[in-house]
Design an enzyme around this catalytic site. Sequence first.
Site, PDB file in Angstrom:
ATOM      1  N   GLU A  44       0.828  -1.199   0.000  1.00  0.00           N
ATOM      2  CA  GLU A  44       0.000   0.000   0.000  1.00  0.00           C
ATOM      3  C   GLU A  44       0.870   1.259   0.000  1.00  0.00           C
ATOM      4  OE1 GLU A  44      -3.480   1.612   3.095  1.00  0.00           O
ATOM      5  OE2 GLU A  44      -2.009   0.131   3.755  1.00  0.00           O
ATOM      6  N   LYS A 111      -9.291   1.628  -2.130  1.00  0.00           N
ATOM      7  CA  LYS A 111      -9.514   1.069  -0.793  1.00  0.00           C
ATOM      8  C   LYS A 111     -10.923   1.406  -0.308  1.00  0.00           C
ATOM      9  CE  LYS A 111      -7.044   0.842   3.665  1.00  0.00           C
ATOM     10  NZ  LYS A 111      -5.803   1.300   4.355  1.00  0.00           N
ATOM     11  N   CYS A 163      -5.113  -3.596   3.011  1.00  0.00           N
ATOM     12  CA  CYS A 163      -4.841  -3.474   4.443  1.00  0.00           C
ATOM     13  C   CYS A 163      -6.112  -3.567   5.299  1.00  0.00           C
ATOM     14  CB  CYS A 163      -4.082  -2.179   4.724  1.00  0.00           C
ATOM     15  SG  CYS A 163      -3.187  -2.198   6.307  1.00  0.00           S
ATOM     16  N   SER A 191       0.950  -1.970   7.431  1.00  0.00           N
ATOM     17  CA  SER A 191       0.516  -2.402   8.760  1.00  0.00           C
ATOM     18  C   SER A 191       1.664  -2.217   9.740  1.00  0.00           C
ATOM     19  CB  SER A 191       0.091  -3.875   8.703  1.00  0.00           C
ATOM     20  OG  SER A 191      -0.282  -4.346   9.978  1.00  0.00           O
ATOM     21  N   LYS A 197       2.093  -8.953  16.777  1.00  0.00           N
ATOM     22  CA  LYS A 197       1.130  -8.706  15.701  1.00  0.00           C
ATOM     23  C   LYS A 197       1.276  -9.690  14.547  1.00  0.00           C
ATOM     24  CE  LYS A 197      -0.865  -4.864  13.093  1.00  0.00           C
ATOM     25  NZ  LYS A 197      -0.710  -3.443  12.727  1.00  0.00           N
ATOM     26  N   ASN A 423      15.105  17.156  40.711  1.00  0.00           N
ATOM     27  CA  ASN A 423      14.970  17.533  39.305  1.00  0.00           C
ATOM     28  C   ASN A 423      16.171  18.319  38.780  1.00  0.00           C
ATOM     29  OD1 ASN A 423      12.553  16.265  38.953  1.00  0.00           O
ATOM     30  ND2 ASN A 423      11.291  18.099  39.133  1.00  0.00           N
ATOM     31  N   THR A 447      15.913   8.349  27.279  1.00  0.00           N
ATOM     32  CA  THR A 447      15.829   7.048  27.941  1.00  0.00           C
ATOM     33  C   THR A 447      14.497   6.754  28.613  1.00  0.00           C
ATOM     34  OG1 THR A 447      16.799   7.977  29.962  1.00  0.00           O
ATOM     35  CG2 THR A 447      18.313   7.051  28.335  1.00  0.00           C
ATOM     36  N   GLU A 452       7.252   5.049  33.052  1.00  0.00           N
ATOM     37  CA  GLU A 452       7.571   6.362  33.601  1.00  0.00           C
ATOM     38  C   GLU A 452       6.745   7.448  32.930  1.00  0.00           C
ATOM     39  OE1 GLU A 452      11.768   6.564  33.092  1.00  0.00           O
ATOM     40  OE2 GLU A 452      12.187   5.189  34.754  1.00  0.00           O
ATOM     41  N   LYS A 575       3.692  16.441  30.073  1.00  0.00           N
ATOM     42  CA  LYS A 575       4.999  15.833  29.813  1.00  0.00           C
ATOM     43  C   LYS A 575       4.930  14.909  28.599  1.00  0.00           C
ATOM     44  CE  LYS A 575       7.008  15.870  34.467  1.00  0.00           C
ATOM     45  NZ  LYS A 575       7.650  15.047  35.523  1.00  0.00           N
TER      46      LYS A 575
END
Length: 618
Positions: A44, A111, A163, A191, A197, A423, A447, A452, A575
């Site tokens: 696709e 499609k 798809c 996809s 999956k 911080n 990271t 988190e 955040k």
Amino acid sequence: MPNLKIGGATVNQTPLDWKGNLNNIINAIEEAKKQEIELLCFPELAITGYGSEDLFLSYWFPQKALRQLKELLPHCLGITVCVGLPVRIQDQLYNCMAIIEDGELNAFMAKQFLAIEGVHYECRWFTTWKANTLSKFDFFGKEVPFGDIVFEKKGFKYAFEICEDAWKGDKRPGFRLKDRGVNLIFNPSASHFAMGKSEHRENLVRESSIHLNSTYFYVNLLGNESGRMIFDGEVLVAEKGKILLKNDLLSFQSYLIFSYNLGENVEKLAEVSTEHDKKVEFTQAVSLALFDYLRKSRSHGFVLSLSGGADSSSLAVLVAEMVRRGIIELGVDTFLEKINLNFSPKTDNPEKEITGKLLTTAYQGSDNSSKETFESARMLAESVGAVFYDWKISEEVASYTQKIEKAIGRDLTWETDDVTLQNIQARARSPIIWMLANLNNALLLTTSNRSEGDVGYATMDGDTSGSISPIAAVDKFFILQWLQWAEKKLGYEGLRGVNSLQPTAELRPLEHHQTDEHDLMPYSVIVEIERLAIRDRRSPMDIFKILSEELSISPVQLKGYIRKFHQLWSRNQWKRERLAPSFHLDEFNVDPKTWYRFPILSGGFAEELEELDQLDVS
């Protein structure tokens, strides 16, 4: 009925790289001709790339795609080629497959169902095509059929489910194609990769071949196309419920061809055996994504603040894996050429040498850092060959702290200013490591992980600061398990140090014995709460009732964990809005730009949590 040699071509494309995309397609066609493939299907939107985003809304972009298609025609002599592109008719844009027969455009197939969940926003750009309808399109003066069409070659009828078309249950186009006597159904797809999956796709393809009474041929795009989504390049063929063709996924190649002889006696063919391991899939996906991001951004390498903890250590290993896998698949010379690295290894360990050219790390210790994390970081960097620097940020932290103390007229203490003092250490590391990234013209790796991100346990402009955030879509519990696996199965013995440590931010004085799970809750519990709250969109009360049955946690403690998760989640959406671009790797993620949107300002589940508090659990 005669045999028909059919093929699927997976390609690694890039939006706006018109020449590169076309060359990948042309090279694949030439290879298919050498293999004597007669009918070749591309994925696709292969001409433009699926991730072209709002470029699809412009008028010039689809027009340019049509000109690329016209340029492709002379390369399709002696073969039938099916290739995906966007086609605009007045104000409506359609996601189409162009069918080229012996150098002439035969038709456009459009499609019928658009992907609108999770990472997909196709309704923003495309219009669905109505089943069983046919129109005409003026292709540079030639009128060609456009719409819902069945084609024929050497006595075989073939057609398409593009798809999302295949995932619509009883509404899928395949059932109408079955009624029209179609023998072969292609599913050209874009996809996105997610761990686990591929197994779902196998089931879809296998069952489709039975229910639609056809050979079902699936072909997917390949690579980290445009930054966030990764495509695994999967090619599958099934007949009568048997998977007869499946390729290795997540290749470093620009294009790959796979063929199948339609018309053979299926009963005599053995089904392909398949294995699925999420840790393997994760490793392959991230290493390929880093490779594509590096070369497509024209960067010269990666820079990483290596703390000796789990998250940064996982990224160091994944960069090393990118080099290892790239060399195995492409060879040293081709790998270096693709990443534009002018370098000739001088030892019999080119993996380590090349990693040293691509990965620069730094341990940025504070007064609260331990010898154990320093040794963990040093040992890992040395084992993979990365450049390793070591410096202290104590002077920077003291300078910031003293300026604020002078301004406000008092000293900062851990008793009254805990978060502020934590911080500033994380944030003070960012400017220095960014300098290193700028000097190297390199990508700064962020990271943060998904757990988190859920609860905002990351300093903004500190450990969220970077160019890309490769593991932001993966939970910390998985990362910890993967590191143990990578040490034993992949042979990264330099992980011994990090795997012996308990995760800690090391932002409080060492005598506080700070750990991540003490600050938050067990990572295994965060995984279960986020699964229900974010993936399944359950209410706090539902989550409590479900996890009361699934987890061996006291009701009072479980209620506390659920309350803490939802409070931290709702106050930290800002955040998540500012996370560096992340790779989609799991069945869901918390990046509002790709999967889960949530209001930045909200009531914070106040009523829902009050109802939970009032629940009698005695």
